[in-house]
Design an enzyme around this catalytic site. Structure first.
Site, mmCIF file in Angstrom:
data_model
loop_
_atom_site.group_PDB
_atom_site.id
_atom_site.type_symbol
_atom_site.label_atom_id
_atom_site.label_comp_id
_atom_site.label_asym_id
_atom_site.label_seq_id
_atom_site.Cartn_x
_atom_site.Cartn_y
_atom_site.Cartn_z
ATOM 1 N N HIS A 80 54.220 45.002 47.812
ATOM 2 C CA HIS A 80 55.526 45.017 48.475
ATOM 3 C C HIS A 80 55.442 45.261 49.972
ATOM 4 O O HIS A 80 56.447 45.604 50.622
ATOM 5 C CB HIS A 80 56.410 46.106 47.870
ATOM 6 N N LYS B 39 69.483 50.022 55.973
ATOM 7 C CA LYS B 39 68.114 49.982 55.427
ATOM 8 C C LYS B 39 67.382 51.247 55.887
ATOM 9 O O LYS B 39 67.867 51.961 56.752
ATOM 10 C CB LYS B 39 67.355 48.727 55.931
ATOM 11 N N ARG B 40 66.207 51.503 55.357
ATOM 12 C CA ARG B 40 65.411 52.645 55.807
ATOM 13 C C ARG B 40 65.100 52.462 57.281
ATOM 14 O O ARG B 40 65.024 51.330 57.781
ATOM 15 C CB ARG B 40 64.118 52.730 54.992
ATOM 16 N N LYS C 163 61.451 47.484 61.386
ATOM 17 C CA LYS C 163 62.767 46.921 61.037
ATOM 18 C C LYS C 163 63.626 46.781 62.302
ATOM 19 O O LYS C 163 64.602 46.067 62.322
ATOM 20 C CB LYS C 163 63.430 47.797 59.986
ATOM 21 N N THR D 71 65.942 43.009 50.549
ATOM 22 C CA THR D 71 66.876 42.688 49.466
ATOM 23 C C THR D 71 68.305 42.944 49.912
ATOM 24 O O THR D 71 69.239 42.304 49.442
ATOM 25 C CB THR D 71 66.539 43.550 48.211
ATOM 26 N N LYS E 290 71.969 40.853 49.262
ATOM 27 C CA LYS E 290 73.227 41.468 48.813
ATOM 28 C C LYS E 290 74.355 41.148 49.803
ATOM 29 O O LYS E 290 75.465 40.795 49.407
ATOM 30 C CB LYS E 290 73.043 42.992 48.694
HETATM 31 C C1 LIG Z 1 52.466 55.208 50.212
HETATM 32 C C2 LIG Z 1 53.836 55.297 50.721
HETATM 33 C C3 LIG Z 1 54.634 54.077 50.371
HETATM 34 C C4 LIG Z 1 55.779 54.210 49.588
HETATM 35 C C5 LIG Z 1 56.530 53.087 49.291
HETATM 36 C C6 LIG Z 1 56.128 51.861 49.764
HETATM 37 C C7 LIG Z 1 56.964 50.682 49.388
HETATM 38 C C8 LIG Z 1 56.127 49.530 49.032
HETATM 39 C C9 LIG Z 1 57.813 50.308 50.508
HETATM 40 C C10 LIG Z 1 58.927 49.393 50.092
HETATM 41 O O1 LIG Z 1 59.918 49.815 49.584
HETATM 42 N N1 LIG Z 1 58.723 48.101 50.394
HETATM 43 C C11 LIG Z 1 59.839 47.199 50.335
HETATM 44 O O2 LIG Z 1 59.856 46.577 49.046
HETATM 45 C C12 LIG Z 1 60.992 45.730 48.910
HETATM 46 C C13 LIG Z 1 61.020 45.213 47.466
HETATM 47 O O3 LIG Z 1 60.018 44.283 47.265
HETATM 48 C C14 LIG Z 1 60.968 44.593 49.932
HETATM 49 O O4 LIG Z 1 62.130 43.828 49.796
HETATM 50 C C15 LIG Z 1 60.871 45.161 51.346
HETATM 51 O O5 LIG Z 1 60.682 44.112 52.269
HETATM 52 C C16 LIG Z 1 59.704 46.132 51.445
HETATM 53 O O6 LIG Z 1 59.679 46.796 52.695
HETATM 54 C C17 LIG Z 1 54.996 51.694 50.535
HETATM 55 C C18 LIG Z 1 54.233 52.837 50.847
#
Ligand SMILES: CCc1ccc([C@H](C)CC(=O)N[C@@H]2O[C@H](CO)[C@@H](O)[C@H](O)[C@H]2O)cc1
Length: 808
Positions: free
Chosen positions: A362, A544-545, A550, A652, A656
């Site tokens: 992701h 968004k975060r 971003k 995402t 929406k």
């Molecule tokens: C290790 C810390 C950590 C925690 C969570 C993450 C996630 C992968 C981050 C995340 O939420 N990524 C998002 O995933 C969405 C669903 O696929 C995508 O639509 C977003 O672009 C992406 O940033 C990475 C690293």
């Protein structure tokens, strides 16, 4: 146990009323006269839950009977959202429930405000997991989502002029009426300790853990929409084993020590890690990941052995999807269970393991790809490290055979990184799975060309793309009932809710002036409900975060430039604009928190400026979560998707917002590209460098200061920040942009501002804008998570739906 008939739960309003009253009296232990809103909420939830539980019973029976191939979704995060309104819709009891609670003196709306939102996730990844399990049930796919039941979810955010403060989110402190504890299915999980050889075996070992904790499951129902299937999400919480309470210490008065072990154990599922892009390498996080994986694999094997003999059928009956690298230790854990506990030969165990797992990546951010220090693994999971070493040795042999003598390739591809010695979880995920996918076409392409290029060269067929999707039930039908009713009327059917591509039928209505008028009126009514600003202003939304890739900082530069323009030429006719920011920053991510603080300062400055405030307003509602998203998205006119191209895996929120008629201003990044391809470039505001131009800009030498020197408006905005007029956080943001500007914010500034001009021109022509809005909705049916699930089911999971019979 055959033949014990269950009394069917009535479908009529009277029968629902009766069930509600009996639950109020017998399960809640109170009366109509003294029932509080909380009593009514709990009782209503139980009454609705019972109807879903009835479908769940029939689903379990149908699945048991057909002994199907199962999908197990392993995710460290689930952002399920509030449950009551969803379950009222999915159980078809909305109307009769409203009647029933009215008799208790409450409105459904009152009770929905009491509904809890299990904030068991950070952002995109967690919400995607929730949309996908919703669509698996709606598509009758036999599936179980496995996760962790964190006591404390994502922190509650308070926004003040000083920016973000975090408060613990004890989401279930008043209990959670939507979950079923299942202590019978608890599992035992080991940590630390050492391994001992098994006489006569090359590969088998005995692991003697140094610490034992219990994993207790509770599950939440995941009903399908417009079908009978009700799947579950099973969430594990850590419990201390009886043995951990040290009675001798207690009786010696050492109370804290006596419970120390127990506290240590329960800490494992205490709190969600609030980082969504930077791995911190904390030991407790690896403990959480192994805890989730060990409990879930044992539960999966328990379920398999209920219906199947031996192991040959395991990979045929089981596919396990790894939601990013967070549950990747599952690959080593299944090998440990098969080799050490079930005494399979290594090669056979490896064959089964590789065929069972699939991995979704992701992110593209190097700092988000998890690596764990070998020394931590050695201490926490000694047996798993041995297994990973053996997996790696056999893997590197395969690479050596294919690329003889290419030592650098071996070093690049090894699961074990050198200097410092780290376990590369993404490499283990690729080596130990049957399929690897990105979450949007550009993302999957960049994975093959950059982060995982060596692996794509070795195993090209393993790499796939499955573009993300969102649940049209929660984010259109539930979030935007006015628009849903108009769409149903326009199309003459509500089948679009389960078959979103039917929205194409709206295209012809874009030319219908009265339809456009009603479309506009609904958007305005949603804006009135949101009460964020003037409902006739252009509602410009960035939700968004917070992360520098971003580029919320680019939006701030735009706002400051508008501020300057209005002050320089107050008389000029302008598009009144309400800029809405929402989102959380990881607590330790100071650069992101500076941007939040800067926005709060800019908002306050504009608010009290009599010249500017009539034309521009900045709002920042705090504690952005699924429930707030459901309120903001239907009210949005403009959707800000302005990440540096090549950085946002998919997004995402973009889907929406477009499905709710917001028009996107964005870069050629993630799923923006596929949205633009489907809605038509004339219905999308594109700007900025594309992913390859951005990558080259950095390679060819990027000097942000040049943009400052050559663009007067940019210089004015940065000087204002640098002057301290918007606080120290503004000064820090300016200096990081002028010095390094990691995400080329200054390089895209002018293109973005020019694009915003086009936005304002389009806004002036309301009929054109509304046509564009309708066409965005009409052409975004592809972004349903039902389509995403159909792709996974056909191309990765190879599973078929199992219909669940009606309760006739
Ligand atoms: C290790 C810390 C950590 C925690 C969570 C993450 C996630 C992968 C981050 C995340 O939420 N990524 C998002 O995933 C969405 C669903 O696929 C995508 O639509 C977003 O672009 C992406 O940033 C990475 C690293």
């Amino acid at each position: 146990r055959q033949g014990i008939g269950l009394r069917k739960l009535g479908k009529t309003a009277e029968e629902f009323q009766q069930d509600l009253l009996s639950n109020l009296y017998y399960r809640r232990g109170t009366t109509v006269e003294s029932a509080s809103a909380r009593d009514a909420y709990e009782t209503l939830s139980q009454t609705v839950r019972d109807r879903l539980a009835e479908r769940r019973a029939r689903t379990a029976a149908a699945h048991y009977a057909s002994n199907p191939r199962w999908v197990y979704y392993l995710s460290a995060e689930y952002l399920l959202g509030a449950q009551l309104e969803q379950n009222l819709l999915y159980s078809g009891t909305g109307e009769i429930a409203a009647e029933a609670v009215k008799a208790l003196g409450f409105s459904i709306e009152d009770l929905e405000d009491l509904d809890i939102e299990p904030g068991l996730g950070n952002g995109g990844l967690g919400r995607l997991a929730a949309c996908l399990v919703d669509s698996m049930a709606t598509r009758d796919i036999p599936a179980v989502g496995y996760g962790i039941r964190y006591d404390l979810g994502i922190f509650r955010q308070i926004i003040t002029e000083n920016g973000q403060t975090e408060l613990p989110d004890d989401w279930a402190f008043q209990g959670n009426p939507w979950e079923f504890p299942a202590p019978d299915d608890r599992q035992t999980v080991g940590f630390y300790g050492h391994t001992e050889p098994v006489p006569g075996s090359q590969t088998r070992k005995v692991w003697v853990p140094g610490e034992i904790v219990l994993g207790e499951p509770s599950h939440m129902l995941v009903p399908g929409y417009g079908t009978e299937t009700v799947n579950i999400v099973r969430l594990w919480s850590a419990k201390a084993s009886e043995a951990s309470f040290d009675l001798s210490r207690f009786s010696a008065g050492q109370y804290a020590e006596a419970v120390q072990e127990a506290v240590r154990a329960e800490n494992i599922s205490k709190v969600l890690y609030p980082d969504d892009s930077t791995e911190l390498g904390r030991e407790l996080r690896l403990k959480q990941q192994y805890f989730l994986v060990s409990c879930s694999l044992r539960d999966i094997i328990r379920r398999f052995r209920l219906r199947n003999e031996g192991w040959d059928g395991f990979a045929e009956k089981t596919v396990i999807q790894l939601n990013d690298t967070h549950p990747t230790i599952a690959i080593a854990e299944l090998m440990r269970l098969l080799v050490d506990e079930y005494e399979l030969e290594w090669d056979r165990a490896w064959e089964i393991t590789r065929k069972t797992f699939a991995y979704t990546c992701h992110t593209l951010l190097p700092e988000a790809l998890e690596t764990w220090p070998v020394h931590l693994f050695e201490r926490l999971l000694p047996r798993h490290l041995e297994i990973i070493y053996l997996i790696n040795m056999l893997f590197l042999r395969e690479v050596e055979a294919r690329f003889p003598g290419d030592d650098d390739r071996l070093r690049r591809m090894s699961i074990i990184g050198e200097e410092p010695r780290m376990v590369r979880m993404a490499h283990l995920a690729v080596v130990g799975t049957e399929a690897v996918n990105g979450v949007a076409e550009l993302h999957s392409k960049l994975l093959r060309e950059t982060v995982l290029d060596d692996f794509a060269e070795l195993w090209p067929a393993k790499f796939q793309n499955v573009t993300n999707g969102i649940s049209p039930r929660r984010f259109v039908r539930i979030a935007n009932p006015r628009l849903s009713d108009l769409i149903t009327e326009g199309l003459g059917t509500d089948t679009w809710i389960r078959d979103l591509e039917r929205l194409e039928g709206l295209e012809r209505l874009a030319d219908d002036a009265s339809f456009r008028e009603r479309w506009q009126a609904i958007k305005r009514a949603n804006k009135v409900d949101l009460a964020a600003g003037d409902p006739d202003s252009l509602t410009d939304v960035m939700i968004k975060r917070f992360h520098e890739y971003k580029r919320q900082q680019l939006k701030v530069l735009h706002v400051i430039t508008l501020y300057h323009r209005i002050r320089q030429d107050p008389g000029r006719d302008r598009v009144p604009r309400t800029v809405l920011f929402a989102g959380k920053a990881a607590p330790a991510y100071h650069a992101a928190k500076d941007i939040i603080r800067l926005i709060a300062t800019v908002a306050a400055t504009i608010e009290k400026d009599p010249v500017v405030s009539p034309y521009l307003k900045v709002v920042f509602p705090s504690n952005y979560n699924v429930t707030l998203a459901e309120k903001i998205i239907p009210a949005a006119d403009l959707s800000e998707q302005i990440s540096l191209a090549g950085k946002e895996a998919s997004g995402t929120g973009n889907m929406k917002l477009a499905l709710n008629g917001a028009i996107t201003i964005g870069t050629m990044d993630g799923a923006n590209i596929e949205i633009r391809a489907r809605v038509g470039e004339e219905n999308f505001f594109l700007f900025g460098l594309d992913a390859y131009e951005a990558a080259n800009a950095r390679i060819n030498g990027y000097f942000p200061h040049r943009y400052y020197e050559h663009d007067p408006e940019l210089r004015a905005a940065l000087d204002a920040l640098g002057s301290g007029a918007f606080g120290e956080s503004g000064q820090r943001v300016a200096s990081s942009l002028m010095s390094w500007d990691e995400y080329l914010t200054l390089a895209d500034f002018r293109s973005y501002l020019d694009c915003q001009e086009q936005v304002e021109q389009a806004w002036h022509d309301r009929e054109r804008w509304t046509r564009m809005s309708i066409l965005n909705t009409a052409h975004c049916g592809f972004f349903s998570s039902d389509r995403t699930i159909a792709d996974y089911a056909a191309r990765i999971w190879r599973v078929a739906p199992v219909p669940v019979p009606h309760d006739d």
